[in-house]
Design a protein around this motif. Structure first.
Motif, PDB file in Angstrom:
ATOM      1  N   LEU A 129     145.058  -6.199  89.026  1.00 16.25           N
ATOM      2  CA  LEU A 129     145.160  -5.310  87.876  1.00 16.25           C
ATOM      3  C   LEU A 129     143.761  -4.758  87.653  1.00 16.25           C
ATOM      4  CD1 LEU A 129     147.186  -4.290  85.793  1.00 16.25           C
ATOM      5  CD2 LEU A 129     146.341  -6.067  84.247  1.00 16.25           C
ATOM      6  N   CYS A 130     143.635  -3.426  87.666  1.00 19.57           N
ATOM      7  CA  CYS A 130     142.338  -2.772  87.539  1.00 19.57           C
ATOM      8  C   CYS A 130     142.266  -2.054  86.198  1.00 19.57           C
ATOM      9  CB  CYS A 130     142.136  -1.771  88.670  1.00 19.57           C
ATOM     10  SG  CYS A 130     140.550  -0.926  88.591  1.00 19.57           S
ATOM     11  N   GLU A 131     141.288  -2.438  85.390  1.00 16.99           N
ATOM     12  CA  GLU A 131     141.023  -1.762  84.124  1.00 16.99           C
ATOM     13  C   GLU A 131     139.754  -0.937  84.314  1.00 16.99           C
ATOM     14  OE1 GLU A 131     140.219  -2.707  79.429  1.00 16.99           O
ATOM     15  OE2 GLU A 131     141.042  -4.263  80.707  1.00 16.99           O
ATOM     16  N   TYR A 132     139.915   0.380  84.270  1.00 17.28           N
ATOM     17  CA  TYR A 132     138.801   1.287  84.524  1.00 17.28           C
ATOM     18  C   TYR A 132     137.934   1.476  83.280  1.00 17.28           C
ATOM     19  CZ  TYR A 132     141.192   2.600  88.831  1.00 17.28           C
ATOM     20  OH  TYR A 132     141.788   2.582  90.066  1.00 17.28           O
ATOM     21  N   SER A 133     136.656   1.740  83.494  1.00 22.27           N
ATOM     22  CA  SER A 133     135.740   2.012  82.387  1.00 22.27           C
ATOM     23  C   SER A 133     136.008   3.379  81.768  1.00 22.27           C
ATOM     24  CB  SER A 133     134.279   1.919  82.854  1.00 22.27           C
ATOM     25  OG  SER A 133     134.035   2.845  83.901  1.00 22.27           O
ATOM     26  N   TYR A 134     136.630   4.278  82.510  1.00 21.55           N
ATOM     27  CA  TYR A 134     137.081   5.560  81.965  1.00 21.55           C
ATOM     28  C   TYR A 134     138.511   5.364  81.460  1.00 21.55           C
ATOM     29  CZ  TYR A 134     133.290   8.151  84.364  1.00 21.55           C
ATOM     30  OH  TYR A 134     132.084   8.636  84.795  1.00 21.55           O
ATOM     31  N   ALA A 135     138.707   5.439  80.165  1.00 19.07           N
ATOM     32  CA  ALA A 135     140.028   5.201  79.580  1.00 19.07           C
ATOM     33  C   ALA A 135     141.090   6.137  80.151  1.00 19.07           C
ATOM     34  CB  ALA A 135     139.963   5.330  78.067  1.00 19.07           C
ATOM     35  N   THR A 136     140.711   7.365  80.480  1.00 20.56           N
ATOM     36  CA  THR A 136     141.693   8.326  81.012  1.00 20.56           C
ATOM     37  C   THR A 136     142.228   7.899  82.377  1.00 20.56           C
ATOM     38  OG1 THR A 136     139.915   9.691  81.909  1.00 20.56           O
ATOM     39  CG2 THR A 136     140.811  10.336  79.757  1.00 20.56           C
ATOM     40  N   TRP A 137     141.489   7.087  83.107  1.00 21.34           N
ATOM     41  CA  TRP A 137     141.967   6.609  84.401  1.00 21.34           C
ATOM     42  C   TRP A 137     143.050   5.546  84.238  1.00 21.34           C
ATOM     43  CZ3 TRP A 137     137.511   6.037  88.486  1.00 21.34           C
ATOM     44  CH2 TRP A 137     136.888   7.280  88.657  1.00 21.34           C
ATOM     45  N   GLY A 138     143.085   4.889  83.070  1.00 26.60           N
ATOM     46  CA  GLY A 138     144.125   3.916  82.761  1.00 26.60           C
ATOM     47  C   GLY A 138     143.871   2.537  83.326  1.00 26.60           C
ATOM     48  N   THR A 139     144.918   1.745  83.321  1.00 25.68           N
ATOM     49  CA  THR A 139     144.945   0.411  83.920  1.00 25.68           C
ATOM     50  C   THR A 139     146.026   0.451  84.982  1.00 25.68           C
ATOM     51  OG1 THR A 139     144.214  -0.632  81.867  1.00 25.68           O
ATOM     52  CG2 THR A 139     145.313  -2.043  83.469  1.00 25.68           C
ATOM     53  N   GLN A 140     145.661   0.113  86.197  1.00 32.01           N
ATOM     54  CA  GLN A 140     146.567   0.279  87.337  1.00 32.01           C
ATOM     55  C   GLN A 140     146.669  -1.003  88.158  1.00 32.01           C
ATOM     56  OE1 GLN A 140     148.225   3.197  87.968  1.00 32.01           O
ATOM     57  NE2 GLN A 140     147.295   4.074  86.135  1.00 32.01           N
ATOM     58  N   LYS A 141     147.804  -1.150  88.854  1.00 28.61           N
ATOM     59  CA  LYS A 141     147.963  -2.208  89.848  1.00 28.61           C
ATOM     60  C   LYS A 141     147.480  -1.665  91.188  1.00 28.61           C
ATOM     61  CE  LYS A 141     151.859  -4.523  87.724  1.00 28.61           C
ATOM     62  NZ  LYS A 141     153.292  -4.874  87.870  1.00 28.61           N
ATOM     63  N   LEU A 142     146.553  -2.383  91.813  1.00 28.88           N
ATOM     64  CA  LEU A 142     146.017  -1.991  93.114  1.00 28.88           C
ATOM     65  C   LEU A 142     146.436  -3.028  94.151  1.00 28.88           C
ATOM     66  CD1 LEU A 142     142.363  -0.964  92.129  1.00 28.88           C
ATOM     67  CD2 LEU A 142     144.477   0.361  91.933  1.00 28.88           C
ATOM     68  N   LYS A 143     147.088  -2.575  95.209  1.00 24.19           N
ATOM     69  CA  LYS A 143     147.555  -3.464  96.273  1.00 24.19           C
ATOM     70  C   LYS A 143     146.501  -3.576  97.371  1.00 24.19           C
ATOM     71  CE  LYS A 143     151.423  -4.801  96.909  1.00 24.19           C
ATOM     72  NZ  LYS A 143     152.051  -6.100  96.682  1.00 24.19           N
ATOM     73  N   VAL A 144     146.401  -4.763  97.927  1.00 18.55           N
ATOM     74  CA  VAL A 144     145.546  -4.973  99.086  1.00 18.55           C
ATOM     75  C   VAL A 144     146.419  -5.190 100.304  1.00 18.55           C
ATOM     76  CG1 VAL A 144     143.595  -5.869  97.778  1.00 18.55           C
ATOM     77  CG2 VAL A 144     145.315  -7.442  98.623  1.00 18.55           C
ATOM     78  N   ASN A 145     145.919  -4.769 101.444  1.00 16.51           N
ATOM     79  CA  ASN A 145     146.630  -4.897 102.702  1.00 16.51           C
ATOM     80  C   ASN A 145     146.012  -6.051 103.475  1.00 16.51           C
ATOM     81  OD1 ASN A 145     148.172  -4.470 104.984  1.00 16.51           O
ATOM     82  ND2 ASN A 145     146.946  -2.748 105.701  1.00 16.51           N
ATOM     83  N   VAL A 146     146.823  -7.092 103.696  1.00 16.83           N
ATOM     84  CA  VAL A 146     146.386  -8.272 104.439  1.00 16.83           C
ATOM     85  C   VAL A 146     147.273  -8.386 105.670  1.00 16.83           C
ATOM     86  CG1 VAL A 146     146.077 -10.774 104.350  1.00 16.83           C
ATOM     87  CG2 VAL A 146     145.683  -9.403 102.293  1.00 16.83           C
TER      88      VAL A 146
END
Length: 104
Positions: free
Chosen positions: A61-78
């Motif tokens: 879960l990524c919380e960006y310092s720019y509020a307009t970018w939002g909070t997003q789920k980022l997937k990693v490829n393993v």
């Protein structure tokens, strides 16, 4: 070596995640350890940061310092227990595309 195993996924923390990543459209990002979590920084947006918290199933879960970018789920490829890339996303009204960044 610190590894988290769940639902058949193996994600190697510590050694493999921190580093520089590239995307041919965007350019580079860098992931660094920050306490028990991670931080992402962006080469073309030097003031922007993202705080990454692991939530399971090879997802942060990524919380960006720019509020307009939002909070997003980022997937990693393993692949076979080896970390290969991370897919980065921001709010759709900022940019509707997802970008895969491959570890250098």
């Amino acid at each position: 070596e610190n590894k988290t195993k769940e639902k058949g996924n193996v994600f190697a923390f510590g050694k493999e995640l921190p580093g520089k990543y590239t995307n041919e459209v965007y350019g580079d990002i860098e992931l660094k350890k920050s306490g028990s979590d991670y931080e992402v920084s962006f080469s073309h947006h030097p003031q922007a940061k993202g705080e990454l918290k692991y939530i399971g199933d090879n997802t942060f879960l990524c919380e960006y310092s720019y509020a307009t970018w939002g909070t997003q789920k980022l997937k990693v490829n393993v692949v076979d227990g080896v970390f290969k890339s991370i897919t980065v996303k921001v709010n759709d009204f900022v940019d509707y595309m997802e970008y895969e960044f491959v570890k250098k």
